[in-house]
Design an enzyme around this catalytic site. Structure first.
Site, PDB file in Angstrom:
ATOM      1  N   ASN A  64     -58.419 -22.841  21.872  1.00  0.00           N
ATOM      2  CA  ASN A  64     -58.574 -24.104  21.139  1.00  0.00           C
ATOM      3  C   ASN A  64     -59.684 -24.933  21.782  1.00  0.00           C
ATOM      4  OD1 ASN A  64     -57.377 -25.843  23.282  1.00  0.00           O
ATOM      5  ND2 ASN A  64     -55.611 -24.533  22.863  1.00  0.00           N
TER       6      ASN A  64
ATOM      7  N   PHE B  42     -48.296 -34.592  26.569  1.00  0.00           N
ATOM      8  CA  PHE B  42     -49.381 -35.088  25.721  1.00  0.00           C
ATOM      9  C   PHE B  42     -49.113 -34.626  24.292  1.00  0.00           C
ATOM     10  CE2 PHE B  42     -53.191 -36.988  27.727  1.00  0.00           C
ATOM     11  CZ  PHE B  42     -52.685 -37.125  29.007  1.00  0.00           C
TER      12      PHE B  42
ATOM     13  N   LYS C 247     -41.502 -35.385  19.906  1.00  0.00           N
ATOM     14  CA  LYS C 247     -41.714 -34.489  21.058  1.00  0.00           C
ATOM     15  C   LYS C 247     -41.093 -35.083  22.327  1.00  0.00           C
ATOM     16  CE  LYS C 247     -45.803 -32.445  19.014  1.00  0.00           C
ATOM     17  NZ  LYS C 247     -47.248 -32.328  18.936  1.00  0.00           N
TER      18      LYS C 247
HETATM   19  N1  CTP Z   1     -46.782 -27.526  25.436  1.00  0.00           N
HETATM   20  C1  CTP Z   1     -46.312 -26.615  26.342  1.00  0.00           C
HETATM   21  N2  CTP Z   1     -46.158 -25.306  25.984  1.00  0.00           N
HETATM   22  C2  CTP Z   1     -46.468 -24.885  24.741  1.00  0.00           C
HETATM   23  C3  CTP Z   1     -46.949 -25.830  23.793  1.00  0.00           C
HETATM   24  C4  CTP Z   1     -47.101 -27.155  24.171  1.00  0.00           C
HETATM   25  O1  CTP Z   1     -46.035 -26.990  27.486  1.00  0.00           O
HETATM   26  N3  CTP Z   1     -46.306 -23.621  24.422  1.00  0.00           N
HETATM   27  C5  CTP Z   1     -46.915 -28.950  25.847  1.00  0.00           C
HETATM   28  C6  CTP Z   1     -48.352 -29.454  25.887  1.00  0.00           C
HETATM   29  O2  CTP Z   1     -48.922 -29.259  27.157  1.00  0.00           O
HETATM   30  C7  CTP Z   1     -48.175 -30.930  25.555  1.00  0.00           C
HETATM   31  C8  CTP Z   1     -46.936 -30.983  24.689  1.00  0.00           C
HETATM   32  O3  CTP Z   1     -46.242 -29.746  24.915  1.00  0.00           O
HETATM   33  O4  CTP Z   1     -47.918 -31.696  26.725  1.00  0.00           O
HETATM   34  C9  CTP Z   1     -47.200 -31.137  23.221  1.00  0.00           C
HETATM   35  O5  CTP Z   1     -48.086 -30.144  22.805  1.00  0.00           O
HETATM   36  P1  CTP Z   1     -48.563 -30.033  21.302  1.00  0.00           P
HETATM   37  O6  CTP Z   1     -49.444 -28.830  21.167  1.00  0.00           O
HETATM   38  O7  CTP Z   1     -49.084 -31.377  20.864  1.00  0.00           O
HETATM   39  O8  CTP Z   1     -47.194 -29.861  20.534  1.00  0.00           O
HETATM   40  P2  CTP Z   1     -46.255 -28.657  20.228  1.00  0.00           P
HETATM   41  O9  CTP Z   1     -44.996 -28.908  20.985  1.00  0.00           O
HETATM   42  O10 CTP Z   1     -46.941 -27.362  20.461  1.00  0.00           O
HETATM   43  O11 CTP Z   1     -45.965 -28.912  18.679  1.00  0.00           O
HETATM   44  P3  CTP Z   1     -46.929 -28.748  17.402  1.00  0.00           P
HETATM   45  O12 CTP Z   1     -47.925 -27.674  17.753  1.00  0.00           O
HETATM   46  O13 CTP Z   1     -46.009 -28.374  16.347  1.00  0.00           O
HETATM   47  O14 CTP Z   1     -47.579 -30.085  17.181  1.00  0.00           O
END
Ligand code: CTP
Length: 404
Positions: A211, A324, A338
């Site tokens: 990403n 975040f 979240k």
């Molecule tokens: N995160 C994590 N492990 C993952 C995905 C996300 O630890 N596999 C953590 C990120 O580091 C961030 C938080 O969760 O602090 C939110 O990440 P985000 O990508 O915004 O959300 P998701 O929980 O993945 O939800 P979505 O993709 O549905 O928005």
């Protein structure tokens, strides 16, 4: 100021030496004790007498001109300083320090000092942009030197561009800020674990899913947490950034690797900040050899990766957990969801679709939500400023913290 802070000002040769005279005067007026050291070429522009008069101290320039038989001047000065400032710093002086060369009084003193060093470069724009100069500055930043960026504008050499010594007021401000920061150690004794950057999920040896995360926010958090006295571990996915000075740096690629490294260190962490953009899916199969193209379309089956933050939330004991949330719409609702679901103490949300809050930039605008209902909305700031805010807000939830 109760006890005067001691600043050793190293003046190297260039037209901007006259600004260093102004800086000397302003430093003294602001209550600092200033001693000045000059190179031979600096003395071609302004005489030592000017600096002697402004600093009310003897000016040093000759390593062999030992006035006091009871000491060695360059070592005594190196030990005397609370802060060493090189302004103006020429390409030559930067190059010498980066490469450990000590052939005059300033370069010798800079190698001998254990005090923090602040460098304000001044040179022609092409020199400033030369890869050799850039590499030297990068190396010095890695050694912990701080830089005061030169300004842009008409240079004395006739070129327009970056290379003009920062104004004395700006350098003075950085010096004030440095001493303020030095005494501000709210995270002393705390273990802070930070994740940053994207992850890479390989399909075959040459292709991966990733990403747009640059890692800048997480690196800024690590840098600031270290400055505030914390023992910092930064676990980072692939980025183009240098590891911040003083932090324990762990490089990972995949979400699975990040999970393992984070979990291993979770117990001893007081504060965990998960600014990494972790992939939510990875290819079901990773091929050992490069995939060959076939006729027709390609579908790749994906598995869910582990949600690291969710797992941290489940296992949470004494740790303060900060997540975040990068969203493109409905920021508040998703972020609060979240916060709740992952059992966080705080979540830092930003709208990545908004100008200035995107992934690769140097700025960010965040909306912070706490588990206690506390909210904070920042304006558009540099990522370093946002990092300071995130740490300050996190401290609200930490036991034994000055802010908590
Ligand atoms: N995160 C994590 N492990 C993952 C995905 C996300 O630890 N596999 C953590 C990120 O580091 C961030 C938080 O969760 O602090 C939110 O990440 P985000 O990508 O915004 O959300 P998701 O929980 O993945 O939800 P979505 O993709 O549905 O928005």
């Amino acid at each position: 100021m109760t006890e005067k802070k001691k600043v050793l000002l190293c003046v190297t040769g260039g037209i901007a030496v006259f600004k260093a005279a102004g800086l000397t005067s302003q430093l003294r007026q602001s209550g600092y004790e200033v001693k000045v050291m000059m190179t031979r070429s600096a003395m071609e522009f302004v005489t030592p007498l000017t600096f002697q008069t402004l600093s009310r101290n003897h000016v040093y320039h000759d390593t062999f001109d030992e006035k006091d038989p009871s000491g060695v001047a360059h070592i005594d000065l190196a030990d005397w300083a609370d802060l060493v400032v090189v302004a103006p710093a020429t390409a030559n002086s930067i190059g010498k320090l980066a490469n450990g060369i000590a052939d005059d009084m300033i370069s010798t003193t800079l190698l001998a000092t254990t005090a923090p060093v602040m460098i304000a470069p001044a040179m022609n724009v092409h020199m400033y942009e030369h890869p050799a100069v850039y590499a030297n500055m990068e190396r010095l930043a890695k050694y912990g030197c701080r830089f005061i960026e030169p300004g842009e504008g008409l240079l004395a050499c006739g070129y327009v561009g970056k290379g003009r010594l920062a104004e004395p007021e700006e350098i003075l401000e950085s010096i004030h800020h440095f001493f303020k920061e030095q005494s501000y150690k709210p995270l002393k004794g705390k273990h802070v674990l930070i994740t940053a950057g994207p992850t890479r999920e390989y399909v075959d040896p040459v292709r991966f899913f990733t990403n747009r995360s640059s890692g800048k926010m997480g690196y800024a958090l690590a840098e600031k947490a270290y400055e505030q006295g914390a023992d910092v571990t930064l676990i980072s996915g692939p980025t183009n950034l240098n590891a911040p000075y003083g932090v324990d740096f762990i490089q990972v690629e995949s979400a699975e690797e990040m999970y393992k490294e984070v979990m291993e260190r979770y117990n001893r962490a007081d504060l965990v900040i998960k600014s990494a953009a972790v992939a939510d899916y990875r290819p079901k199969v990773t091929y050992d050899s490069k995939m060959k193209k076939q006729d027709g379309n390609l579908s790749i089956d994906m598995d869910r990766t582990k949600d690291i933050l969710l797992e941290l939330g489940k296992q949470k004991e004494h740790q303060v957990l900060v997540g975040f949330a990068a969203e493109t719409d409905d920021v508040t609702r998703y972020a609060k969801g979240k916060l709740e679901k992952k059992n966080l103490d705080m979540i830092v949300a930003n709208n990545v679709a908004q100008t200035g809050s995107g992934f690769e930039g140097d700025t960010n605008q965040v909306h912070i939500f706490g588990r206690d209902g506390h909210e904070y909305e920042s304006s558009l700031l540099s990522k370093k400023e946002v990092a300071e805010i995130v740490l300050r807000e996190s401290a609200r939830y930490m036991k034994g913290s000055d802010e908590g």
